[in-house]
Design a protein around this motif. Structure first.
Motif, PDB file in Angstrom:
ATOM      1  N   GLN B 240       4.802 -16.087 -20.737  1.00 23.24           N
ATOM      2  CA  GLN B 240       4.106 -15.688 -21.956  1.00 23.24           C
ATOM      3  C   GLN B 240       2.611 -15.476 -21.838  1.00 23.24           C
ATOM      4  O   GLN B 240       2.039 -14.665 -22.531  1.00 23.24           O
ATOM      5  CB  GLN B 240       4.403 -16.709 -23.059  1.00 23.24           C
ATOM      6  CG  GLN B 240       5.820 -16.628 -23.554  1.00 23.24           C
ATOM      7  CD  GLN B 240       6.178 -15.233 -24.002  1.00 23.24           C
ATOM      8  OE1 GLN B 240       5.530 -14.638 -24.844  1.00 23.24           O
ATOM      9  NE2 GLN B 240       7.211 -14.654 -23.395  1.00 23.24           N
ATOM     10  N   PHE B 241       1.971 -16.259 -21.005  1.00 23.69           N
ATOM     11  CA  PHE B 241       0.529 -16.093 -20.853  1.00 23.69           C
ATOM     12  C   PHE B 241       0.285 -15.923 -19.362  1.00 23.69           C
ATOM     13  O   PHE B 241       0.929 -16.574 -18.561  1.00 23.69           O
ATOM     14  CB  PHE B 241      -0.217 -17.321 -21.391  1.00 23.69           C
ATOM     15  CG  PHE B 241       0.044 -17.566 -22.854  1.00 23.69           C
ATOM     16  CD1 PHE B 241      -0.691 -16.909 -23.820  1.00 23.69           C
ATOM     17  CD2 PHE B 241       1.061 -18.429 -23.260  1.00 23.69           C
ATOM     18  CE1 PHE B 241      -0.427 -17.112 -25.169  1.00 23.69           C
ATOM     19  CE2 PHE B 241       1.328 -18.636 -24.614  1.00 23.69           C
ATOM     20  CZ  PHE B 241       0.580 -17.967 -25.566  1.00 23.69           C
ATOM     21  N   LYS B 242      -0.603 -15.045 -19.010  1.00 23.69           N
ATOM     22  CA  LYS B 242      -0.820 -14.803 -17.583  1.00 23.69           C
ATOM     23  C   LYS B 242      -1.640 -15.973 -17.034  1.00 23.69           C
ATOM     24  O   LYS B 242      -2.841 -15.849 -16.798  1.00 23.69           O
ATOM     25  CB  LYS B 242      -1.565 -13.488 -17.384  1.00 23.69           C
ATOM     26  CG  LYS B 242      -1.456 -12.925 -15.988  1.00 23.69           C
ATOM     27  CD  LYS B 242      -2.259 -11.648 -15.890  1.00 23.69           C
ATOM     28  CE  LYS B 242      -2.680 -11.320 -14.477  1.00 23.69           C
ATOM     29  NZ  LYS B 242      -1.587 -11.047 -13.575  1.00 23.69           N
ATOM     30  N   GLY B 364       0.239 -18.612 -29.628  1.00 21.36           N
ATOM     31  CA  GLY B 364      -0.848 -17.708 -29.227  1.00 21.36           C
ATOM     32  C   GLY B 364      -1.868 -17.570 -30.344  1.00 21.36           C
ATOM     33  O   GLY B 364      -3.079 -17.619 -30.111  1.00 21.36           O
ATOM     34  N   PHE B 367      -4.057 -20.584 -30.538  1.00 21.68           N
ATOM     35  CA  PHE B 367      -5.117 -20.538 -29.518  1.00 21.68           C
ATOM     36  C   PHE B 367      -6.288 -19.698 -30.011  1.00 21.68           C
ATOM     37  O   PHE B 367      -7.448 -20.090 -29.900  1.00 21.68           O
ATOM     38  CB  PHE B 367      -4.594 -19.916 -28.202  1.00 21.68           C
ATOM     39  CG  PHE B 367      -3.648 -20.790 -27.425  1.00 21.68           C
ATOM     40  CD1 PHE B 367      -3.763 -22.172 -27.431  1.00 21.68           C
ATOM     41  CD2 PHE B 367      -2.646 -20.218 -26.631  1.00 21.68           C
ATOM     42  CE1 PHE B 367      -2.888 -22.977 -26.705  1.00 21.68           C
ATOM     43  CE2 PHE B 367      -1.767 -21.006 -25.890  1.00 21.68           C
ATOM     44  CZ  PHE B 367      -1.895 -22.384 -25.930  1.00 21.68           C
ATOM     45  N   VAL B 368      -5.960 -18.523 -30.565  1.00 23.00           N
ATOM     46  CA  VAL B 368      -7.016 -17.616 -31.025  1.00 23.00           C
ATOM     47  C   VAL B 368      -7.794 -18.279 -32.170  1.00 23.00           C
ATOM     48  O   VAL B 368      -9.025 -18.272 -32.190  1.00 23.00           O
ATOM     49  CB  VAL B 368      -6.425 -16.266 -31.477  1.00 23.00           C
ATOM     50  CG1 VAL B 368      -7.508 -15.381 -32.077  1.00 23.00           C
ATOM     51  CG2 VAL B 368      -5.757 -15.547 -30.306  1.00 23.00           C
ATOM     52  N   VAL B 372      -9.390 -21.211 -28.200  1.00 22.15           N
ATOM     53  CA  VAL B 372      -9.013 -21.741 -26.881  1.00 22.15           C
ATOM     54  C   VAL B 372      -8.621 -20.566 -25.995  1.00 22.15           C
ATOM     55  O   VAL B 372      -7.760 -19.772 -26.349  1.00 22.15           O
ATOM     56  CB  VAL B 372      -7.797 -22.700 -26.998  1.00 22.15           C
ATOM     57  CG1 VAL B 372      -7.331 -23.162 -25.623  1.00 22.15           C
ATOM     58  CG2 VAL B 372      -8.134 -23.879 -27.883  1.00 22.15           C
ATOM     59  N   ASP B 373      -9.273 -20.435 -24.849  1.00 21.61           N
ATOM     60  CA  ASP B 373      -8.886 -19.391 -23.912  1.00 21.61           C
ATOM     61  C   ASP B 373      -8.093 -20.036 -22.788  1.00 21.61           C
ATOM     62  O   ASP B 373      -8.592 -20.887 -22.070  1.00 21.61           O
ATOM     63  CB  ASP B 373     -10.106 -18.655 -23.368  1.00 21.61           C
ATOM     64  CG  ASP B 373      -9.711 -17.289 -22.841  1.00 21.61           C
ATOM     65  OD1 ASP B 373      -8.863 -17.237 -21.923  1.00 21.61           O
ATOM     66  OD2 ASP B 373     -10.223 -16.278 -23.355  1.00 21.61           O
ATOM     67  N   VAL B 374      -6.822 -19.632 -22.687  1.00 25.85           N
ATOM     68  CA  VAL B 374      -5.905 -20.288 -21.735  1.00 25.85           C
ATOM     69  C   VAL B 374      -6.447 -20.229 -20.311  1.00 25.85           C
ATOM     70  O   VAL B 374      -6.380 -21.200 -19.556  1.00 25.85           O
ATOM     71  CB  VAL B 374      -4.499 -19.630 -21.806  1.00 25.85           C
ATOM     72  CG1 VAL B 374      -3.535 -20.335 -20.864  1.00 25.85           C
ATOM     73  CG2 VAL B 374      -3.968 -19.685 -23.225  1.00 25.85           C
ATOM     74  N   LEU B 375      -7.018 -19.081 -19.945  1.00 21.97           N
ATOM     75  CA  LEU B 375      -7.489 -18.929 -18.557  1.00 21.97           C
ATOM     76  C   LEU B 375      -8.681 -19.821 -18.237  1.00 21.97           C
ATOM     77  O   LEU B 375      -8.991 -20.060 -17.070  1.00 21.97           O
ATOM     78  CB  LEU B 375      -7.852 -17.464 -18.282  1.00 21.97           C
ATOM     79  CG  LEU B 375      -6.658 -16.517 -18.159  1.00 21.97           C
ATOM     80  CD1 LEU B 375      -7.140 -15.091 -17.988  1.00 21.97           C
ATOM     81  CD2 LEU B 375      -5.763 -16.904 -16.988  1.00 21.97           C
ATOM     82  N   CYS B 459       4.373 -11.833 -25.074  1.00 23.07           N
ATOM     83  CA  CYS B 459       4.241 -10.969 -23.901  1.00 23.07           C
ATOM     84  C   CYS B 459       5.352  -9.933 -23.838  1.00 23.07           C
ATOM     85  O   CYS B 459       6.507 -10.231 -24.123  1.00 23.07           O
ATOM     86  CB  CYS B 459       4.263 -11.843 -22.656  1.00 23.07           C
ATOM     87  SG  CYS B 459       3.968 -10.949 -21.151  1.00 23.07           S
ATOM     88  N   LEU B 467       6.169 -12.137 -14.458  1.00 21.25           N
ATOM     89  CA  LEU B 467       5.420 -13.392 -14.380  1.00 21.25           C
ATOM     90  C   LEU B 467       6.356 -14.550 -14.043  1.00 21.25           C
ATOM     91  O   LEU B 467       6.007 -15.462 -13.310  1.00 21.25           O
ATOM     92  CB  LEU B 467       4.723 -13.682 -15.717  1.00 21.25           C
ATOM     93  CG  LEU B 467       3.601 -12.739 -16.128  1.00 21.25           C
ATOM     94  CD1 LEU B 467       3.103 -13.094 -17.524  1.00 21.25           C
ATOM     95  CD2 LEU B 467       2.439 -12.823 -15.137  1.00 21.25           C
TER      96      LEU B 467
END
Lengths: 88, 474
Positions: B240-242, B364, B367-368, B372-375, B459, B467
């Motif tokens: 789902q998240f890179k 997601g 997070f926005v 919060v930025d996952v990376l 995603c 992924l």
């Protein structure tokens, strides 16, 4: 020859707002341009905090911001750069 | 298959805005969301006017607060009141999906439409062959009387100019169990006694008129409370998240969750027990066994395929095992499942160990909302064995692969995968007990491609598959 620098924003905002499919951009670049385009995955480009930049997802093509980016939009921007040498 | 479109993105923006207000304790401003998203002078309008857009946005928020749109008693009730009711509520109304009637009126009532290619020919085979006498000629062109038309399609097949076209009603077309249909006004209604909560109609509707009721309020209230809140994340999260699993888990902690558990660890339990159960059932002479982890399929069996009921595995789902682990570790915790699935919400309501069920789309959006930025999160993961075989559950064929892994080598297993549940597959499964086939193990996933293509994903499923592939071989 200098390559066209394509940065895909992989910030969470861009990803959630539909950017995930840009991962497939590479597969859609026409073969004749393959060695003229450099695609990289970037952490948040910090474009989403300014509404003047438009809406996520964002891609930067030689510094030109593509907002609400999809594969078609990015490719046509790359085309302009390659044909006219803009945004260097 | 779920894909990104404007209706989806508007929903994500709504979830984000709503989540932000709840997080910041500013729910009294909730009635401003439709105004901000559809300003009076907005130019790009795909509904008739900003006022209509606002009304639709209001009802979509009502669904995100967990209400059935049909339960509205007074049109003047502001969202603020619904928000308060959502906070105070202890029980949720029936069903997971709800129709925003305000947004649903745009589909043609009948599937057949005469286009302007009609030449008004002399032969007029459409009119001559219509069994219901539903076709007339007005100003030299054929016209179908919707009150007489029975959707048989003969006129379309007869027209030599292909001037009559089939126009699908997207939600009805994809519903595998005919649970959604129009009333006299042409507005869709969901029959909860038939609905299996698969969410296909929600993804299919081009007007964003079908919403899954969210448990967002309960989840965020729980994070704010003193009691610990544990996030349990479905195996498909890896697509789902890179990002690495550790980064995702740490991002979830930044939202305020006290602990994050992979449902893949519960999936290992499911696979182990299912393998055992398969051996026992085959020894007892049972003809075949189907998996039980897809909640939309299990509901479809209960509501539409009684003849298959005895063949469904009794092994609890990965979500159940994982939520149980969480509650055993921290008895006073609240468990929140995050997955790609909408049907999981109805499974969660029945499961004493599961408190709330949310989607990856909602995750997601959280997070926005929280910035919060996952990376940017650390990829440090808690030590322990990786539940690799459990992670396979995320895509079609993966459950079988995982079960095979726990079966003794000499087991006689002939497997088959139902990759996506539609009307045809349901008919096939209903007949299956009477068919003479060697197949004795059927994996069923309601979404084509498996959970990574669920209605609650962020995603693109093709990218998710890529992924995920690196976790599949580990």
């Amino acid at each position: 020859m200098e390559k066209v620098d394509v940065k895909i924003c992989y910030g969470t905002m861009c990803y959630v707002m539909g950017g995930s499919h840009l991962e497939m951009l590479k597969d859609h670049i026409p073969a004749e341009w393959a060695d003229r385009v450099h695609i990289s995955a970037s952490p948040c480009l910090d474009l989403c905090h300014n509404t003047e930049n438009g809406k996520a997802p964002f891609v930067s093509v030689n510094g030109k911001i593509v907002s609400e980016a999809n594969i078609e939009k990015v490719i046509s921007t790359i085309k302009v750069v390659i044909k006219d040498g803009l945004y260097q | 298959m779920a894909y990104t479109n404007n209706a989806t993105l508007i929903r994500r923006e709504l979830i984000t805005r709503l989540a932000k207000l709840i997080m910041d304790d500013r729910l009294d401003e909730i009635d401003r969301i439709p105004l901000e998203m559809a300003p009076r002078n907005s130019k790009q309008e795909s509904r008739c006017c900003p006022h209509k857009t606002r009304a639709v946005l209001k009802y979509r928020i009502m669904a995100l607060l967990g209400f059935n749109i049909a339960d509205e008693d007074d049109e003047l009730t502001p969202l603020r009141d619904y928000a308060q009711r959502a906070i105070d509520r202890t029980e949720q109304a029936e069903g997971v999906l709800t129709v925003v009637d305000e947004a649903c009126t745009s589909c043609h009532k009948k599937n057949y439409v005469v286009s302007n290619l009609c030449r008004g020919c002399v032969a007029r085979p459409c009119m001559m062959n219509c069994p219901k006498d539903a076709i007339n000629f007005v100003s030299g062109q054929a016209q179908i009387d919707p009150d007489k038309c029975v959707n048989c399609g003969i006129c379309k097949n007869e027209c030599p100019y292909h001037a009559i076209i089939y126009v699908p009603i997207p939600c009805e077309e994809v519903c595998p169990v005919n649970a959604i249909s129009k009333d006299e006004e042409g507005i869709e209604h969901i029959d909860y006694s038939k609905c299996i909560d698969c969410g296909k109609c929600m993804i299919a509707c081009p007007f964003g008129a079908i919403m899954a009721k969210s448990q967002l309020v309960g989840t965020l209230q729980s994070i704010k409370s003193e009691k610990p809140t544990v996030a349990i994340v479905a195996p498909s999260i890896l697509g789902q998240f890179k990002a690495e699993y550790g980064q995702i888990a740490n991002a979830i902690k930044q939202l305020g969750f006290d602990e994050v558990l992979e449902v893949a660890s519960g999936a290992v339990d499911t696979a182990t027990h299912e393998a055992e159960e398969f051996g026992e059932k085959m020894d007892e002479g049972q003809k075949f066994m189907t998996t039980s982890c897809c909640p939309a399929y299990v509901q479809a069996v209960k509501k539409h395929m009684p003849e298959v009921n005895e063949f469904v595995s009794h092994t609890p789902t990965p979500m159940h095992y994982t939520a149980k682990m969480a509650k055993e570790k921290m008895p006073d915790c609240t468990t929140v499942f995050f997955g790609p699935c909408i049907a999981k919400q109805s499974e969660g309501r029945m499961d004493p160990y599961v408190d709330y069920v949310m989607t990856f789309e909602e995750l997601g959006s959280l997070f926005v909302a929280k910035g919060v930025d996952v990376l940017n999160c650390s990829d440090e993961t808690p030590e322990g064995e990786l539940p690799v075989t459990g992670r396979w559950f995320a895509e079609s064929g993966g459950v079988t692969r995982s079960v095979l892994n726990y079966l003794p080598e000499e087991t006689n297993i002939k497997q088959m995968a139902i990759n996506g549940l539609d009307k045809k597959q349901i008919t096939f499964l209903k007949k299956f007990p009477k068919l003479k086939m060697e197949t004795n193990f059927i994996e069923v996933m309601a979404c084509e491609g498996g959970c990574i293509s669920g209605p609650g994903i962020v995603c693109n499923p093709k990218v998710a598959k890529r992924l995920l592939s690196k976790y599949m071989t580990k």
